[in-house]
Design a protein around this motif. Structure first.
Motif, mmCIF file in Angstrom:
data_model
loop_
_atom_site.group_PDB
_atom_site.id
_atom_site.type_symbol
_atom_site.label_atom_id
_atom_site.label_comp_id
_atom_site.label_asym_id
_atom_site.label_seq_id
_atom_site.Cartn_x
_atom_site.Cartn_y
_atom_site.Cartn_z
ATOM 1 N N TYR A 28 0.849 -1.182 0.000
ATOM 2 C CA TYR A 28 0.000 0.000 0.000
ATOM 3 C C TYR A 28 0.888 1.236 0.000
ATOM 4 N N ARG A 29 0.720 2.111 -1.001
ATOM 5 C CA ARG A 29 1.497 3.356 -1.090
ATOM 6 C C ARG A 29 0.587 4.508 -0.674
ATOM 7 N N SER A 30 0.927 5.149 0.421
ATOM 8 C CA SER A 30 0.100 6.217 0.971
ATOM 9 C C SER A 30 0.526 7.580 0.435
ATOM 10 N N ASP A 31 -0.458 8.400 0.086
ATOM 11 C CA ASP A 31 -0.181 9.755 -0.386
ATOM 12 C C ASP A 31 0.080 10.723 0.768
ATOM 13 N N ASP A 32 -0.443 10.412 1.943
ATOM 14 C CA ASP A 32 -0.362 11.382 3.036
ATOM 15 C C ASP A 32 0.398 10.884 4.262
ATOM 16 N N LEU A 33 0.879 9.645 4.242
ATOM 17 C CA LEU A 33 1.643 9.119 5.369
ATOM 18 C C LEU A 33 3.105 8.966 4.964
ATOM 19 N N PRO A 34 4.044 9.381 5.798
ATOM 20 C CA PRO A 34 5.464 9.264 5.444
ATOM 21 C C PRO A 34 5.965 7.834 5.582
ATOM 22 N N THR A 35 7.093 7.548 4.978
ATOM 23 C CA THR A 35 7.726 6.241 5.096
ATOM 24 C C THR A 35 8.289 6.083 6.508
ATOM 25 N N ASP A 36 8.040 4.920 7.111
ATOM 26 C CA ASP A 36 8.458 4.674 8.486
ATOM 27 C C ASP A 36 9.971 4.494 8.590
ATOM 28 N N ARG A 37 10.484 4.675 9.833
ATOM 29 C CA ARG A 37 11.920 4.532 10.099
ATOM 30 C C ARG A 37 12.147 3.870 11.461
ATOM 31 N N TYR A 38 13.312 3.244 11.581
ATOM 32 C CA TYR A 38 13.750 2.634 12.844
ATOM 33 C C TYR A 38 15.190 3.068 13.081
ATOM 34 N N MET A 39 15.485 3.453 14.311
ATOM 35 C CA MET A 39 16.829 3.907 14.638
ATOM 36 C C MET A 39 17.326 3.142 15.858
ATOM 37 N N ALA A 40 18.554 2.611 15.772
ATOM 38 C CA ALA A 40 19.113 1.847 16.886
ATOM 39 C C ALA A 40 20.584 2.175 17.058
ATOM 40 N N VAL A 41 21.062 2.006 18.275
ATOM 41 C CA VAL A 41 22.476 2.151 18.605
ATOM 42 C C VAL A 41 22.933 0.847 19.256
ATOM 43 N N GLU A 42 23.988 0.250 18.705
ATOM 44 C CA GLU A 42 24.519 -1.006 19.205
ATOM 45 C C GLU A 42 25.992 -0.844 19.560
ATOM 46 N N GLY A 43 26.382 -1.419 20.686
ATOM 47 C CA GLY A 43 27.777 -1.439 21.092
ATOM 48 C C GLY A 43 28.272 -2.860 21.234
ATOM 49 N N ALA A 44 29.506 -3.021 21.710
ATOM 50 C CA ALA A 44 30.052 -4.364 21.911
ATOM 51 C C ALA A 44 29.258 -5.131 22.954
ATOM 52 N N ASN A 45 28.542 -4.426 23.812
ATOM 53 C CA ASN A 45 27.716 -5.056 24.850
ATOM 54 C C ASN A 45 26.255 -5.180 24.443
ATOM 55 N N GLY A 46 25.964 -5.091 23.138
ATOM 56 C CA GLY A 46 24.616 -5.351 22.659
ATOM 57 C C GLY A 46 23.849 -4.088 22.290
ATOM 58 N N LEU A 47 22.528 -4.240 22.220
ATOM 59 C CA LEU A 47 21.660 -3.124 21.857
ATOM 60 C C LEU A 47 21.602 -2.125 23.008
ATOM 61 N N ILE A 48 21.942 -0.872 22.735
ATOM 62 C CA ILE A 48 21.928 0.168 23.756
ATOM 63 C C ILE A 48 20.561 0.846 23.826
ATOM 64 N N ALA A 49 20.020 1.197 22.670
ATOM 65 C CA ALA A 49 18.701 1.839 22.613
ATOM 66 C C ALA A 49 18.171 1.766 21.197
ATOM 67 N N ALA A 50 16.850 1.844 21.062
ATOM 68 C CA ALA A 50 16.229 1.831 19.737
ATOM 69 C C ALA A 50 14.895 2.554 19.794
ATOM 70 N N ILE A 51 14.534 3.176 18.690
ATOM 71 C CA ILE A 51 13.233 3.823 18.541
ATOM 72 C C ILE A 51 12.639 3.375 17.213
ATOM 73 N N ALA A 52 11.412 2.851 17.272
ATOM 74 C CA ALA A 52 10.710 2.425 16.059
ATOM 75 C C ALA A 52 9.621 3.444 15.739
ATOM 76 N N ASP A 53 9.759 4.136 14.623
ATOM 77 C CA ASP A 53 8.756 5.091 14.168
ATOM 78 C C ASP A 53 7.934 4.400 13.076
ATOM 79 N N ALA A 54 6.986 3.563 13.531
ATOM 80 C CA ALA A 54 6.151 2.788 12.597
ATOM 81 C C ALA A 54 4.713 3.285 12.629
ATOM 82 N N HIS A 55 4.539 4.579 12.835
ATOM 83 C CA HIS A 55 3.190 5.118 12.964
ATOM 84 C C HIS A 55 2.399 5.039 11.662
ATOM 85 N N SER A 56 3.064 5.163 10.528
ATOM 86 C CA SER A 56 2.339 5.112 9.256
ATOM 87 C C SER A 56 1.729 3.727 9.037
ATOM 88 N N LEU A 57 2.477 2.680 9.388
ATOM 89 C CA LEU A 57 1.937 1.324 9.277
ATOM 90 C C LEU A 57 0.696 1.183 10.146
#
Length: 294
Positions: A84-113
Protein backbone atom coordinates in the motif's frame (compact mmCIF):
# COMPACT_ATOMS: atom_id res chain seq x y z
CA UNK A 1 4.52 -16.37 -7.96
CA UNK A 2 5.14 -15.74 -4.28
CA UNK A 3 6.28 -18.45 -1.86
CA UNK A 4 5.29 -16.59 1.31
CA UNK A 5 3.63 -13.34 2.30
CA UNK A 6 5.36 -11.09 4.84
CA UNK A 7 2.87 -8.72 6.47
CA UNK A 8 4.05 -5.83 8.60
CA UNK A 9 6.77 -3.20 8.76
CA UNK A 10 8.98 -2.30 5.82
CA UNK A 11 11.01 0.80 6.61
CA UNK A 12 14.47 2.32 6.69
CA UNK A 13 16.77 0.95 9.40
CA UNK A 14 19.26 3.56 10.60
CA UNK A 15 21.77 1.65 12.73
CA UNK A 16 24.76 3.06 14.58
CA UNK A 17 27.31 0.40 15.58
CA UNK A 18 30.48 0.74 17.64
CA UNK A 19 32.99 -2.01 18.53
CA UNK A 20 33.28 -0.43 21.99
CA UNK A 21 31.30 -1.10 25.15
CA UNK A 22 28.70 1.64 25.56
CA UNK A 23 26.52 3.03 28.33
CA UNK A 24 24.02 5.85 28.65
CA UNK A 25 25.63 9.07 27.44
CA UNK A 26 28.48 7.36 25.54
CA UNK A 27 29.92 9.30 22.58
CA UNK A 28 32.12 6.89 20.63
CA UNK A 29 33.39 6.30 17.07
CA UNK A 30 31.57 3.77 14.91
CA UNK A 31 29.62 3.31 11.69
CA UNK A 32 26.12 4.46 10.77
CA UNK A 33 24.23 2.60 8.04
CA UNK A 34 20.83 2.98 6.38
CA UNK A 35 19.35 -0.24 5.04
CA UNK A 36 15.87 -1.59 4.26
CA UNK A 37 14.50 -3.05 7.47
CA UNK A 38 11.47 -3.64 9.63
CA UNK A 39 10.45 -7.06 10.91
CA UNK A 40 8.52 -8.07 7.76
CA UNK A 41 11.31 -6.82 5.49
CA UNK A 42 14.08 -8.46 7.54
CA UNK A 43 12.23 -11.77 7.32
CA UNK A 44 11.64 -11.29 3.58
CA UNK A 45 15.32 -10.47 2.88
CA UNK A 46 16.44 -13.53 4.82
CA UNK A 47 13.95 -15.71 2.92
CA UNK A 48 15.45 -14.48 -0.36
CA UNK A 49 18.90 -15.60 0.86
CA UNK A 50 17.42 -19.06 1.41
CA UNK A 51 16.08 -19.20 -2.15
CA UNK A 52 12.44 -18.26 -1.52
CA UNK A 53 10.33 -15.59 -3.23
CA UNK A 54 8.58 -13.39 -0.64
CA UNK A 55 6.05 -10.62 -1.17
CA UNK A 56 5.35 -7.90 1.38
CA UNK A 57 2.05 -6.36 2.42
CA UNK A 58 2.91 -3.10 4.14
CA UNK A 59 2.56 0.67 3.99
CA UNK A 60 5.20 2.80 2.26
CA UNK A 61 4.82 6.52 1.66
CA UNK A 62 4.84 8.14 -1.76
CA UNK A 63 7.68 10.36 -0.59
CA UNK A 64 11.29 10.30 -1.80
CA UNK A 65 12.32 7.94 1.00
CA UNK A 66 9.48 5.61 0.02
CA UNK A 67 10.49 5.55 -3.64
CA UNK A 68 14.07 4.76 -2.64
CA UNK A 69 12.88 2.04 -0.28
CA UNK A 70 10.69 0.34 -2.90
CA UNK A 71 13.56 0.38 -5.38
CA UNK A 72 15.93 -1.09 -2.78
CA UNK A 73 13.44 -3.86 -1.91
CA UNK A 74 13.07 -4.85 -5.54
CA UNK A 75 16.86 -4.95 -6.01
CA UNK A 76 17.04 -7.31 -3.02
CA UNK A 77 14.49 -9.70 -4.56
CA UNK A 78 11.51 -8.76 -2.39
CA UNK A 79 8.26 -8.21 -4.30
CA UNK A 80 6.50 -4.96 -3.33
CA UNK A 81 3.85 -4.89 -6.06
CA UNK A 82 1.02 -5.30 -3.54
CA UNK A 83 2.33 -2.85 -0.93
CA UNK A 84 0.00 0.00 0.00
CA UNK A 85 1.50 3.36 -1.09
CA UNK A 86 0.10 6.22 0.97
CA UNK A 87 -0.18 9.76 -0.39
CA UNK A 88 -0.36 11.38 3.04
CA UNK A 89 1.64 9.12 5.37
CA UNK A 90 5.46 9.26 5.44
CA UNK A 91 7.73 6.24 5.10
CA UNK A 92 8.46 4.67 8.49
CA UNK A 93 11.92 4.53 10.10
CA UNK A 94 13.75 2.63 12.84
CA UNK A 95 16.83 3.91 14.64
CA UNK A 96 19.11 1.85 16.89
CA UNK A 97 22.48 2.15 18.61
CA UNK A 98 24.52 -1.01 19.20
CA UNK A 99 27.78 -1.44 21.09
CA UNK A 100 30.05 -4.36 21.91
CA UNK A 101 27.72 -5.06 24.85
CA UNK A 102 24.62 -5.35 22.66
CA UNK A 103 21.66 -3.12 21.86
CA UNK A 104 21.93 0.17 23.76
CA UNK A 105 18.70 1.84 22.61
CA UNK A 106 16.23 1.83 19.74
CA UNK A 107 13.23 3.82 18.54
CA UNK A 108 10.71 2.42 16.06
CA UNK A 109 8.76 5.09 14.17
CA UNK A 110 6.15 2.79 12.60
CA UNK A 111 3.19 5.12 12.96
CA UNK A 112 2.34 5.11 9.26
CA UNK A 113 1.94 1.32 9.28
CA UNK A 114 -0.38 1.60 12.26
CA UNK A 115 -2.41 4.41 10.70
CA UNK A 116 -2.74 2.58 7.36
CA UNK A 117 -4.37 -0.27 9.27
CA UNK A 118 -6.46 -2.72 7.25
CA UNK A 119 -5.63 -0.99 3.95
CA UNK A 120 -2.45 -3.08 3.74
CA UNK A 121 -4.56 -6.28 3.77
CA UNK A 122 -6.71 -5.35 0.75
CA UNK A 123 -5.15 -7.97 -1.61
CA UNK A 124 -6.34 -10.73 0.75
CA UNK A 125 -9.92 -9.47 0.56
CA UNK A 126 -10.40 -8.13 -2.99
CA UNK A 127 -9.43 -11.27 -4.92
CA UNK A 128 -5.87 -10.43 -5.89
CA UNK A 129 -4.57 -12.99 -3.38
CA UNK A 130 -7.82 -14.25 -1.92
CA UNK A 131 -11.10 -13.23 -0.33
CA UNK A 132 -13.27 -14.26 2.63
CA UNK A 133 -14.99 -16.80 0.33
CA UNK A 134 -11.75 -18.09 -1.22
CA UNK A 135 -9.12 -17.54 1.48
CA UNK A 136 -5.39 -17.46 0.83
CA UNK A 137 -3.90 -20.92 1.42
CA UNK A 138 -0.19 -20.24 1.76
CA UNK A 139 2.26 -19.29 4.49
CA UNK A 140 2.15 -15.84 6.05
CA UNK A 141 4.90 -14.31 8.17
CA UNK A 142 3.15 -11.84 10.46
CA UNK A 143 4.87 -8.97 12.25
CA UNK A 144 3.74 -7.67 15.66
CA UNK A 145 4.18 -4.04 14.54
CA UNK A 146 0.54 -4.15 13.44
CA UNK A 147 -2.02 -2.71 15.83
CA UNK A 148 -3.78 -4.87 18.40
CA UNK A 149 -7.08 -4.35 16.55
CA UNK A 150 -5.64 -5.42 13.19
CA UNK A 151 -3.96 -8.49 14.68
CA UNK A 152 -7.27 -9.47 16.26
CA UNK A 153 -8.96 -9.03 12.87
CA UNK A 154 -6.40 -11.30 11.22
CA UNK A 155 -6.81 -13.95 13.92
CA UNK A 156 -10.58 -14.10 13.38
CA UNK A 157 -11.10 -13.18 9.71
CA UNK A 158 -12.31 -15.84 7.26
CA UNK A 159 -9.86 -14.36 4.73
CA UNK A 160 -7.06 -15.97 6.81
CA UNK A 161 -8.94 -19.16 7.64
CA UNK A 162 -6.71 -21.43 5.53
CA UNK A 163 -3.36 -19.70 5.91
CA UNK A 164 -0.49 -20.98 8.02
CA UNK A 165 0.56 -18.07 10.24
CA UNK A 166 4.15 -17.64 11.39
CA UNK A 167 3.99 -14.88 13.98
CA UNK A 168 6.73 -12.78 15.61
CA UNK A 169 6.53 -9.79 17.97
CA UNK A 170 8.35 -6.66 16.85
CA UNK A 171 9.85 -6.21 20.32
CA UNK A 172 9.19 -7.21 23.92
CA UNK A 173 7.19 -3.98 24.28
CA UNK A 174 4.74 -5.22 21.65
CA UNK A 175 4.70 -8.91 22.63
CA UNK A 176 1.29 -8.78 24.29
CA UNK A 177 -0.25 -7.72 20.97
CA UNK A 178 0.14 -11.38 19.94
CA UNK A 179 -2.28 -12.63 22.60
CA UNK A 180 -4.98 -13.40 19.95
CA UNK A 181 -2.60 -16.01 18.45
CA UNK A 182 -1.66 -17.70 21.73
CA UNK A 183 -4.47 -20.24 21.26
CA UNK A 184 -4.74 -20.00 17.47
CA UNK A 185 -4.74 -23.49 15.89
CA UNK A 186 -2.76 -22.46 12.76
CA UNK A 187 -0.24 -20.10 14.36
CA UNK A 188 3.44 -20.79 14.98
CA UNK A 189 4.83 -18.24 17.45
CA UNK A 190 8.48 -17.10 17.39
CA UNK A 191 9.43 -15.32 20.61
CA UNK A 192 12.41 -14.76 22.87
CA UNK A 193 12.47 -15.64 26.56
CA UNK A 194 11.32 -12.19 27.70
CA UNK A 195 8.47 -12.09 25.19
CA UNK A 196 7.30 -15.56 26.25
CA UNK A 197 7.18 -14.35 29.85
CA UNK A 198 5.13 -11.29 28.89
CA UNK A 199 2.63 -13.40 26.93
CA UNK A 200 2.26 -15.86 29.81
CA UNK A 201 2.47 -13.17 32.53
CA UNK A 202 5.22 -15.02 34.40
CA UNK A 203 9.00 -15.41 34.33
CA UNK A 204 10.76 -18.42 32.84
CA UNK A 205 14.28 -19.63 33.63
CA UNK A 206 14.95 -21.32 30.29
CA UNK A 207 13.60 -21.42 26.74
CA UNK A 208 12.41 -25.00 27.30
CA UNK A 209 10.41 -23.88 30.35
CA UNK A 210 8.95 -21.03 28.33
CA UNK A 211 7.99 -23.31 25.43
CA UNK A 212 6.25 -25.67 27.84
CA UNK A 213 4.55 -22.75 29.57
CA UNK A 214 3.20 -21.37 26.31
CA UNK A 215 1.97 -24.80 25.28
CA UNK A 216 0.17 -25.06 28.61
CA UNK A 217 -1.48 -21.72 27.85
CA UNK A 218 -2.82 -23.19 24.60
CA UNK A 219 -0.19 -22.43 21.94
CA UNK A 220 -0.32 -24.86 19.02
CA UNK A 221 3.39 -24.47 18.37
CA UNK A 222 6.09 -22.13 19.61
CA UNK A 223 9.81 -21.47 19.19
CA UNK A 224 11.66 -19.65 21.98
CA UNK A 225 15.16 -18.20 21.75
CA UNK A 226 17.38 -16.92 24.55
CA UNK A 227 20.42 -15.24 23.00
CA UNK A 228 23.42 -17.54 23.25
CA UNK A 229 21.61 -19.91 25.62
CA UNK A 230 19.67 -23.01 24.46
CA UNK A 231 16.57 -22.38 22.35
CA UNK A 232 13.49 -24.61 22.32
CA UNK A 233 10.53 -25.66 20.22
CA UNK A 234 7.24 -26.72 21.74
CA UNK A 235 4.67 -28.66 19.73
CA UNK A 236 2.21 -31.51 20.07
CA UNK A 237 5.23 -33.85 19.87
CA UNK A 238 6.77 -32.28 22.99
CA UNK A 239 9.63 -29.87 23.66
CA UNK A 240 13.06 -30.09 22.00
CA UNK A 241 16.09 -27.90 22.71
CA UNK A 242 19.30 -26.94 20.92
CA UNK A 243 22.24 -24.68 21.77
CA UNK A 244 23.33 -21.95 19.33
CA UNK A 245 26.93 -21.99 18.06
CA UNK A 246 29.24 -19.69 20.01
CA UNK A 247 30.25 -16.69 17.88
CA UNK A 248 31.55 -13.17 18.32
CA UNK A 249 28.49 -10.91 18.19
CA UNK A 250 28.94 -7.94 15.84
CA UNK A 251 25.28 -6.97 15.31
CA UNK A 252 21.93 -7.57 16.99
CA UNK A 253 19.18 -5.92 14.94
CA UNK A 254 17.48 -8.49 12.68
CA UNK A 255 18.84 -11.62 14.43
CA UNK A 256 15.43 -12.89 15.52
CA UNK A 257 13.97 -12.23 12.07
CA UNK A 258 16.83 -14.20 10.48
CA UNK A 259 16.17 -17.08 12.89
CA UNK A 260 12.49 -17.16 11.93
CA UNK A 261 13.20 -17.03 8.18
CA UNK A 262 15.86 -19.74 8.46
CA UNK A 263 13.49 -21.99 10.37
CA UNK A 264 10.73 -21.52 7.78
CA UNK A 265 13.22 -22.29 4.99
CA UNK A 266 14.57 -25.36 6.81
CA UNK A 267 11.08 -26.80 7.15
CA UNK A 268 10.28 -26.11 3.51
CA UNK A 269 13.36 -28.19 2.69
CA UNK A 270 11.95 -31.08 4.71
CA UNK A 271 13.73 -30.63 8.02
CA UNK A 272 11.74 -31.10 11.23
CA UNK A 273 12.05 -30.77 14.99
CA UNK A 274 15.53 -30.42 16.44
CA UNK A 275 17.19 -30.55 13.00
CA UNK A 276 15.25 -27.50 11.75
CA UNK A 277 15.85 -25.74 15.06
CA UNK A 278 19.62 -26.26 14.79
CA UNK A 279 19.64 -25.03 11.18
CA UNK A 280 17.87 -21.84 12.21
CA UNK A 281 20.21 -21.25 15.17
CA UNK A 282 23.26 -21.73 12.93
CA UNK A 283 21.91 -19.23 10.39
CA UNK A 284 21.17 -16.69 13.13
CA UNK A 285 24.66 -17.17 14.60
CA UNK A 286 26.25 -16.53 11.20
CA UNK A 287 24.16 -13.38 10.91
CA UNK A 288 25.08 -11.88 14.31
CA UNK A 289 28.74 -12.72 13.72
CA UNK A 290 28.69 -10.68 10.50
CA UNK A 291 29.45 -13.72 8.35
CA UNK A 292 26.05 -13.67 6.63
CA UNK A 293 24.97 -10.53 4.71
CA UNK A 294 22.70 -7.98 6.35
Amino acid sequence: MTDILCIGSVLWDVIGRSPLVMRQGSDVPGRITRLPGGVAMNIAMALVRFGLRPSVLTSVGRDAEGDELIAACERLGVDTALAYRSDDLPTDRYMAVEGANGLIAAIADAHSLELAGAKILAPLYDGRLGSPDTPYKGQIALDGNLTQALLEQIALSPAFARAELRVAPASPGKAERLTPFLRHPRAVLYVNLEEAGLLCQREFATAADAAQGMMTRGAARVLVTDGGNPAAEGSAAGVVSATPPQVLVTRITGAGDTFMAAHIAAERMGQTGETALRSALTAAARYVSGEAPA
